[in-house]
Structures are given as C-alpha cells and as structure tokens.
Design a protein around this motif. Sequence first.
Motif, PDB file in Angstrom:
ATOM      1  N   SER A 158       0.843  -1.183   0.000  1.00 49.30           N
ATOM      2  CA  SER A 158       0.000   0.000   0.000  1.00 49.30           C
ATOM      3  C   SER A 158       0.881   1.237   0.000  1.00 49.30           C
ATOM      4  O   SER A 158       2.064   1.167   0.315  1.00 49.30           O
ATOM      5  CB  SER A 158      -0.887   0.025   1.248  1.00 49.30           C
ATOM      6  OG  SER A 158      -1.840  -1.002   1.190  1.00 49.30           O
ATOM      7  N   GLY A 204       0.575   5.484   1.255  1.00 50.14           N
ATOM      8  CA  GLY A 204      -0.254   6.452   1.954  1.00 50.14           C
ATOM      9  C   GLY A 204       0.406   7.800   2.057  1.00 50.14           C
ATOM     10  O   GLY A 204       1.620   7.944   1.889  1.00 50.14           O
ATOM     11  N   LYS A 261      -4.446   5.526   3.071  1.00 49.74           N
ATOM     12  CA  LYS A 261      -3.602   4.693   2.207  1.00 49.74           C
ATOM     13  C   LYS A 261      -4.453   3.696   1.435  1.00 49.74           C
ATOM     14  O   LYS A 261      -5.624   3.514   1.720  1.00 49.74           O
ATOM     15  CB  LYS A 261      -2.587   3.932   3.049  1.00 49.74           C
ATOM     16  CG  LYS A 261      -3.284   2.952   3.977  1.00 49.74           C
ATOM     17  CD  LYS A 261      -2.340   2.134   4.780  1.00 49.74           C
ATOM     18  CE  LYS A 261      -3.034   1.208   5.740  1.00 49.74           C
ATOM     19  NZ  LYS A 261      -4.463   1.131   5.712  1.00 49.74           N
ATOM     20  N   GLY A 262      -3.817   3.032   0.479  1.00 55.34           N
ATOM     21  CA  GLY A 262      -4.495   1.988  -0.279  1.00 55.34           C
ATOM     22  C   GLY A 262      -3.509   1.209  -1.126  1.00 55.34           C
ATOM     23  O   GLY A 262      -2.327   1.557  -1.215  1.00 55.34           O
ATOM     24  N   LEU A 263      -4.016   0.155  -1.739  1.00 53.37           N
ATOM     25  CA  LEU A 263      -3.170  -0.745  -2.515  1.00 53.37           C
ATOM     26  C   LEU A 263      -2.611  -0.084  -3.763  1.00 53.37           C
ATOM     27  O   LEU A 263      -3.334   0.594  -4.504  1.00 53.37           O
ATOM     28  CB  LEU A 263      -3.963  -1.987  -2.922  1.00 53.37           C
ATOM     29  CG  LEU A 263      -4.323  -2.950  -1.802  1.00 53.37           C
ATOM     30  CD1 LEU A 263      -5.205  -4.076  -2.325  1.00 53.37           C
ATOM     31  CD2 LEU A 263      -3.072  -3.510  -1.151  1.00 53.37           C
ATOM     32  N   VAL A 264      -1.334  -0.322  -4.003  1.00 50.38           N
ATOM     33  CA  VAL A 264      -0.684   0.133  -5.228  1.00 50.38           C
ATOM     34  C   VAL A 264      -1.108  -0.821  -6.336  1.00 50.38           C
ATOM     35  O   VAL A 264      -0.908  -2.037  -6.222  1.00 50.38           O
ATOM     36  CB  VAL A 264       0.859   0.146  -5.072  1.00 50.38           C
ATOM     37  CG1 VAL A 264       1.523   0.553  -6.372  1.00 50.38           C
ATOM     38  CG2 VAL A 264       1.281   1.053  -3.930  1.00 50.38           C
ATOM     39  N   GLU A 265      -1.722  -0.290  -7.373  1.00 52.08           N
ATOM     40  CA  GLU A 265      -2.167  -1.121  -8.491  1.00 52.08           C
ATOM     41  C   GLU A 265      -0.978  -1.456  -9.388  1.00 52.08           C
ATOM     42  O   GLU A 265       0.045  -0.758  -9.363  1.00 52.08           O
ATOM     43  CB  GLU A 265      -3.263  -0.398  -9.266  1.00 52.08           C
ATOM     44  CG  GLU A 265      -4.511  -0.187  -8.424  1.00 52.08           C
ATOM     45  CD  GLU A 265      -5.598   0.590  -9.137  1.00 52.08           C
ATOM     46  OE1 GLU A 265      -5.434   0.935 -10.330  1.00 52.08           O
ATOM     47  OE2 GLU A 265      -6.623   0.857  -8.487  1.00 52.08           O
ATOM     48  N   THR A 299      -0.688   6.473  -6.148  1.00 52.51           N
ATOM     49  CA  THR A 299      -1.577   5.719  -5.262  1.00 52.51           C
ATOM     50  C   THR A 299      -1.929   6.527  -4.025  1.00 52.51           C
ATOM     51  O   THR A 299      -3.096   6.631  -3.653  1.00 52.51           O
ATOM     52  CB  THR A 299      -0.923   4.395  -4.822  1.00 52.51           C
ATOM     53  OG1 THR A 299      -0.641   3.601  -5.969  1.00 52.51           O
ATOM     54  CG2 THR A 299      -1.822   3.617  -3.871  1.00 52.51           C
ATOM     55  N   GLU A 308      -5.708   7.542  -3.132  1.00 49.38           N
ATOM     56  CA  GLU A 308      -6.336   6.966  -1.941  1.00 49.38           C
ATOM     57  C   GLU A 308      -6.733   8.040  -0.935  1.00 49.38           C
ATOM     58  O   GLU A 308      -7.760   7.912  -0.273  1.00 49.38           O
ATOM     59  CB  GLU A 308      -5.407   5.932  -1.301  1.00 49.38           C
ATOM     60  CG  GLU A 308      -5.282   4.668  -2.111  1.00 49.38           C
ATOM     61  CD  GLU A 308      -6.572   3.868  -2.191  1.00 49.38           C
ATOM     62  OE1 GLU A 308      -7.373   3.908  -1.232  1.00 49.38           O
ATOM     63  OE2 GLU A 308      -6.789   3.197  -3.218  1.00 49.38           O
ATOM     64  N   GLU A 346     -10.527   8.230   0.374  1.00 56.20           N
ATOM     65  CA  GLU A 346     -10.830   7.976   1.782  1.00 56.20           C
ATOM     66  C   GLU A 346     -11.278   9.225   2.544  1.00 56.20           C
ATOM     67  O   GLU A 346     -12.057   9.121   3.483  1.00 56.20           O
ATOM     68  CB  GLU A 346      -9.623   7.339   2.471  1.00 56.20           C
ATOM     69  CG  GLU A 346      -9.349   5.945   1.962  1.00 56.20           C
ATOM     70  CD  GLU A 346      -8.264   5.218   2.722  1.00 56.20           C
ATOM     71  OE1 GLU A 346      -7.636   5.817   3.613  1.00 56.20           O
ATOM     72  OE2 GLU A 346      -8.050   4.032   2.412  1.00 56.20           O
ATOM     73  N   LYS A 359       1.267  -6.587   5.872  1.00 62.88           N
ATOM     74  CA  LYS A 359       1.127  -5.596   4.803  1.00 62.88           C
ATOM     75  C   LYS A 359       2.248  -4.579   4.902  1.00 62.88           C
ATOM     76  O   LYS A 359       2.614  -4.135   5.979  1.00 62.88           O
ATOM     77  CB  LYS A 359      -0.222  -4.880   4.925  1.00 62.88           C
ATOM     78  CG  LYS A 359      -0.435  -3.834   3.828  1.00 62.88           C
ATOM     79  CD  LYS A 359      -1.702  -3.035   4.051  1.00 62.88           C
ATOM     80  CE  LYS A 359      -2.898  -3.835   3.633  1.00 62.88           C
ATOM     81  NZ  LYS A 359      -4.124  -3.001   3.632  1.00 62.88           N
ATOM     82  N   VAL A 368       3.531  -0.811   3.914  1.00 68.54           N
ATOM     83  CA  VAL A 368       2.964   0.496   3.578  1.00 68.54           C
ATOM     84  C   VAL A 368       4.094   1.461   3.263  1.00 68.54           C
ATOM     85  O   VAL A 368       4.971   1.689   4.094  1.00 68.54           O
ATOM     86  CB  VAL A 368       2.106   1.056   4.739  1.00 68.54           C
ATOM     87  CG1 VAL A 368       1.520   2.410   4.353  1.00 68.54           C
ATOM     88  CG2 VAL A 368       1.002   0.087   5.118  1.00 68.54           C
TER      89      VAL A 368
END
Length: 155
Positions: A2, A4, A38-42, A50, A54, A58, A82, A84
């Motif tokens: 992720s 953030g 934060k969020g998942l890196v595509e 990202t 995110e 959010e 996970k 980050v």
Amino acid sequence: MSAGLLLHRTGPSGPEVFVAHMGGPFWRNRPRAWTIPKGLVEDGEDPVTTALREFAEEIGVPAPVSGTDVVDLGEFRQASGKRVRVLAAAAPGFAVDVVRSNTVLLELPRGSGRTVEVPEVDDARWVPVAEARTLLVAGQVAAVDALLLTFGRDD
C-alpha cells in the motif's frame, strides 16, 4: 503493498499529523483504529499516484499537495504483514469539515453471505504526534518517528 500520504503541520503545541479513523463495525470502539490514509498500489502504478488517489477516496477531497511536494519516508511493515510506503507532505492550511469516504462491502457475520456497505473511513483529523503514536495502528507509528527525523524534530 500500500501507499499512503501523511500530512503534517506545526500546530499550537508542536508538530501534528492528519490521520483517519477506519470505518465499519470491526473498528468501532477499538484502540489503535486510526491510520494514515492509504491503499493498494495497483499494477504498474507509482506509489505517489496511489497515495494521492487513496487520500481523495478515503477523505473525500483531493490531497492538498502535488506529487512533487512529497517526501518518501520509506516502507513500514504492519502486524498483518502488509507493507505500507509512506509519503509525507506539509499541509499547514488544510482543513476538512466532513469526511466523505468511499465505501466497502463487508460480509456480516463472516460466512453468512449477508453484506453491509460501510465507509472505509468515518473520521479524520489533525492530532499532535504524541497522540498519533497512541491512535495509529502499531505498524504505522514508525512512520511518524521517521517524519520527525526527516524534518529534524525530536518530539
């Protein structure tokens, strides 16, 4: 992994960071239920892109900075395993009146097939770094420490 965005500013009593409270019934009334937005890196996506995306999803407003304003604080591992990647940016004038987060579907109870839609984030605010250390999920506290070291603070 992720990515953030950790916004920071100097408040009345010293450095502050902008953190978000995770939404849904699992996080209600739990300690350490706050996070860096934060969020998942595509696949093929840059962590900066990202983090900015995110934050907007959010919090409900665009991040008050551009990709060139961020400083990479590094990668931090959470208890879940996970990773980050945390990027920091100064945002002294940033304020948000209402959090308008995207939502996620949860299955409640697990295995029931019944779903409920909840906000991914239900609150966000500026807090002094000492308070952030007690609110954030444990694996993200090191990012606050890295922020202070990066900007020459020892709070």
